[in-house]
Design a protein around this motif. Structure first.
Motif, PDB file in Angstrom:
ATOM      1  N   ASP A 244       0.817  -1.195   0.000  1.00 35.02           N
ATOM      2  CA  ASP A 244       0.000   0.000   0.000  1.00 35.02           C
ATOM      3  C   ASP A 244       0.863   1.262   0.000  1.00 35.02           C
ATOM      4  O   ASP A 244       0.521   2.244  -0.651  1.00 35.02           O
ATOM      5  CB  ASP A 244      -0.917   0.009   1.211  1.00 35.02           C
ATOM      6  CG  ASP A 244      -2.062  -0.984   1.070  1.00 35.02           C
ATOM      7  OD1 ASP A 244      -2.347  -1.424  -0.062  1.00 35.02           O
ATOM      8  OD2 ASP A 244      -2.667  -1.312   2.092  1.00 35.02           O
ATOM      9  N   HIS A 245       1.955   1.213   0.753  1.00 35.95           N
ATOM     10  CA  HIS A 245       2.842   2.375   0.857  1.00 35.95           C
ATOM     11  C   HIS A 245       3.388   2.767  -0.524  1.00 35.95           C
ATOM     12  O   HIS A 245       3.313   3.936  -0.927  1.00 35.95           O
ATOM     13  CB  HIS A 245       3.981   2.056   1.832  1.00 35.95           C
ATOM     14  CG  HIS A 245       4.982   3.152   1.967  1.00 35.95           C
ATOM     15  ND1 HIS A 245       4.819   4.208   2.835  1.00 35.95           N
ATOM     16  CD2 HIS A 245       6.164   3.367   1.344  1.00 35.95           C
ATOM     17  CE1 HIS A 245       5.856   5.017   2.740  1.00 35.95           C
ATOM     18  NE2 HIS A 245       6.694   4.519   1.837  1.00 35.95           N
ATOM     19  N   GLU A 246       3.932   1.815  -1.233  1.00 32.87           N
ATOM     20  CA  GLU A 246       4.520   2.115  -2.545  1.00 32.87           C
ATOM     21  C   GLU A 246       3.447   2.487  -3.558  1.00 32.87           C
ATOM     22  O   GLU A 246       3.686   3.319  -4.439  1.00 32.87           O
ATOM     23  CB  GLU A 246       5.360   0.931  -3.043  1.00 32.87           C
ATOM     24  CG  GLU A 246       6.561   0.625  -2.171  1.00 32.87           C
ATOM     25  CD  GLU A 246       7.494   1.827  -1.986  1.00 32.87           C
ATOM     26  OE1 GLU A 246       7.631   2.660  -2.910  1.00 32.87           O
ATOM     27  OE2 GLU A 246       8.098   1.936  -0.910  1.00 32.87           O
ATOM     28  N   LEU A 247       2.262   1.913  -3.442  1.00 31.42           N
ATOM     29  CA  LEU A 247       1.162   2.280  -4.320  1.00 31.42           C
ATOM     30  C   LEU A 247       0.781   3.751  -4.112  1.00 31.42           C
ATOM     31  O   LEU A 247       0.495   4.466  -5.075  1.00 31.42           O
ATOM     32  CB  LEU A 247      -0.043   1.379  -4.066  1.00 31.42           C
ATOM     33  CG  LEU A 247      -1.262   1.628  -4.950  1.00 31.42           C
ATOM     34  CD1 LEU A 247      -0.920   1.418  -6.413  1.00 31.42           C
ATOM     35  CD2 LEU A 247      -2.392   0.710  -4.532  1.00 31.42           C
ATOM     36  N   ARG A 248       0.816   4.206  -2.879  1.00 34.96           N
ATOM     37  CA  ARG A 248       0.534   5.622  -2.616  1.00 34.96           C
ATOM     38  C   ARG A 248       1.583   6.522  -3.268  1.00 34.96           C
ATOM     39  O   ARG A 248       1.262   7.597  -3.773  1.00 34.96           O
ATOM     40  CB  ARG A 248       0.459   5.879  -1.121  1.00 34.96           C
ATOM     41  CG  ARG A 248      -0.800   5.324  -0.516  1.00 34.96           C
ATOM     42  CD  ARG A 248      -0.944   5.741   0.934  1.00 34.96           C
ATOM     43  NE  ARG A 248      -1.982   4.974   1.555  1.00 34.96           N
ATOM     44  CZ  ARG A 248      -1.809   4.116   2.544  1.00 34.96           C
ATOM     45  NH1 ARG A 248      -0.601   3.944   3.062  1.00 34.96           N
ATOM     46  NH2 ARG A 248      -2.814   3.450   3.047  1.00 34.96           N
ATOM     47  N   HIS A 249       2.847   6.082  -3.256  1.00 40.43           N
ATOM     48  CA  HIS A 249       3.878   6.857  -3.960  1.00 40.43           C
ATOM     49  C   HIS A 249       3.575   6.911  -5.457  1.00 40.43           C
ATOM     50  O   HIS A 249       3.770   7.945  -6.095  1.00 40.43           O
ATOM     51  CB  HIS A 249       5.266   6.249  -3.751  1.00 40.43           C
ATOM     52  CG  HIS A 249       5.876   6.545  -2.433  1.00 40.43           C
ATOM     53  ND1 HIS A 249       5.980   7.812  -1.919  1.00 40.43           N
ATOM     54  CD2 HIS A 249       6.443   5.718  -1.515  1.00 40.43           C
ATOM     55  CE1 HIS A 249       6.573   7.758  -0.739  1.00 40.43           C
ATOM     56  NE2 HIS A 249       6.860   6.494  -0.475  1.00 40.43           N
ATOM     57  N   ALA A 250       3.117   5.815  -6.009  1.00 39.62           N
ATOM     58  CA  ALA A 250       2.767   5.798  -7.432  1.00 39.62           C
ATOM     59  C   ALA A 250       1.652   6.794  -7.724  1.00 39.62           C
ATOM     60  O   ALA A 250       1.698   7.522  -8.724  1.00 39.62           O
ATOM     61  CB  ALA A 250       2.359   4.390  -7.860  1.00 39.62           C
ATOM     62  N   TRP A 251       0.663   6.871  -6.842  1.00 45.37           N
ATOM     63  CA  TRP A 251      -0.421   7.838  -7.019  1.00 45.37           C
ATOM     64  C   TRP A 251       0.096   9.267  -6.865  1.00 45.37           C
ATOM     65  O   TRP A 251      -0.350  10.162  -7.580  1.00 45.37           O
ATOM     66  CB  TRP A 251      -1.558   7.573  -6.035  1.00 45.37           C
ATOM     67  CG  TRP A 251      -2.399   6.419  -6.455  1.00 45.37           C
ATOM     68  CD1 TRP A 251      -2.411   5.184  -5.893  1.00 45.37           C
ATOM     69  CD2 TRP A 251      -3.327   6.371  -7.542  1.00 45.37           C
ATOM     70  NE1 TRP A 251      -3.286   4.370  -6.552  1.00 45.37           N
ATOM     71  CE2 TRP A 251      -3.869   5.076  -7.568  1.00 45.37           C
ATOM     72  CE3 TRP A 251      -3.752   7.303  -8.476  1.00 45.37           C
ATOM     73  CZ2 TRP A 251      -4.813   4.697  -8.510  1.00 45.37           C
ATOM     74  CZ3 TRP A 251      -4.696   6.917  -9.416  1.00 45.37           C
ATOM     75  CH2 TRP A 251      -5.212   5.628  -9.428  1.00 45.37           C
ATOM     76  N   GLN A 252       1.026   9.478  -5.948  1.00 43.69           N
ATOM     77  CA  GLN A 252       1.608  10.815  -5.799  1.00 43.69           C
ATOM     78  C   GLN A 252       2.266  11.238  -7.111  1.00 43.69           C
ATOM     79  O   GLN A 252       2.151  12.392  -7.528  1.00 43.69           O
ATOM     80  CB  GLN A 252       2.649  10.832  -4.678  1.00 43.69           C
ATOM     81  CG  GLN A 252       2.091  10.690  -3.293  1.00 43.69           C
ATOM     82  CD  GLN A 252       3.179  10.472  -2.248  1.00 43.69           C
ATOM     83  OE1 GLN A 252       4.326  10.155  -2.565  1.00 43.69           O
ATOM     84  NE2 GLN A 252       2.804  10.643  -0.991  1.00 43.69           N
TER      85      GLN A 252
ATOM     86  N   ALA B 221       2.368   8.834   2.299  1.00 44.96           N
ATOM     87  CA  ALA B 221       2.257   7.418   1.932  1.00 44.96           C
ATOM     88  C   ALA B 221       2.147   6.529   3.163  1.00 44.96           C
ATOM     89  O   ALA B 221       1.914   5.328   3.030  1.00 44.96           O
ATOM     90  CB  ALA B 221       3.458   7.004   1.088  1.00 44.96           C
ATOM     91  N   GLY B 222       2.315   7.090   4.349  1.00 48.23           N
ATOM     92  CA  GLY B 222       2.216   6.323   5.591  1.00 48.23           C
ATOM     93  C   GLY B 222       3.582   5.838   6.052  1.00 48.23           C
ATOM     94  O   GLY B 222       4.091   4.848   5.533  1.00 48.23           O
ATOM     95  N   LEU B 223       4.171   6.547   6.995  1.00 43.19           N
ATOM     96  CA  LEU B 223       5.508   6.195   7.488  1.00 43.19           C
ATOM     97  C   LEU B 223       5.565   4.761   7.996  1.00 43.19           C
ATOM     98  O   LEU B 223       6.433   3.987   7.601  1.00 43.19           O
ATOM     99  CB  LEU B 223       5.937   7.139   8.618  1.00 43.19           C
ATOM    100  CG  LEU B 223       6.453   8.510   8.246  1.00 43.19           C
ATOM    101  CD1 LEU B 223       6.725   9.328   9.501  1.00 43.19           C
ATOM    102  CD2 LEU B 223       7.687   8.424   7.399  1.00 43.19           C
TER     103      LEU B 223
END
Length: 65
Positions: free
Chosen positions: A1-9, A46-48
């Motif tokens: 989920d963390h890396e997916l949030r970076h992709a969305w960023q 992205a959630g630490l």
């Protein structure tokens, strides 16, 4: 989920400017906390903890990013 949030960023928010801004934020975080992640708004967004990072305190008292 963390890396997916970076992709969305990257895809939906900033596009190519994401990369230099991310590294600039890493440098600012290093100056403020002694690590590249704690004060980095991209990592915080992205959630630490989901990225496996611990939040470190700021080096200077009373300073808020």
């Amino acid at each position: 989920d963390h890396e997916l949030r970076h992709a969305w960023q990257y895809v939906w928010v900033l596009g190519l400017p994401y990369f230099p801004l991310y590294w600039l934020a890493c440098g600012l975080s290093w100056a403020l906390t002694g690590d590249h992640y704690s004060a980095n708004p991209f990592e915080r967004g992205a959630g630490l903890s989901e990225g496996g990072y611990l939040e470190k305190p700021l080096r200077w008292r009373g300073f808020r990013p």
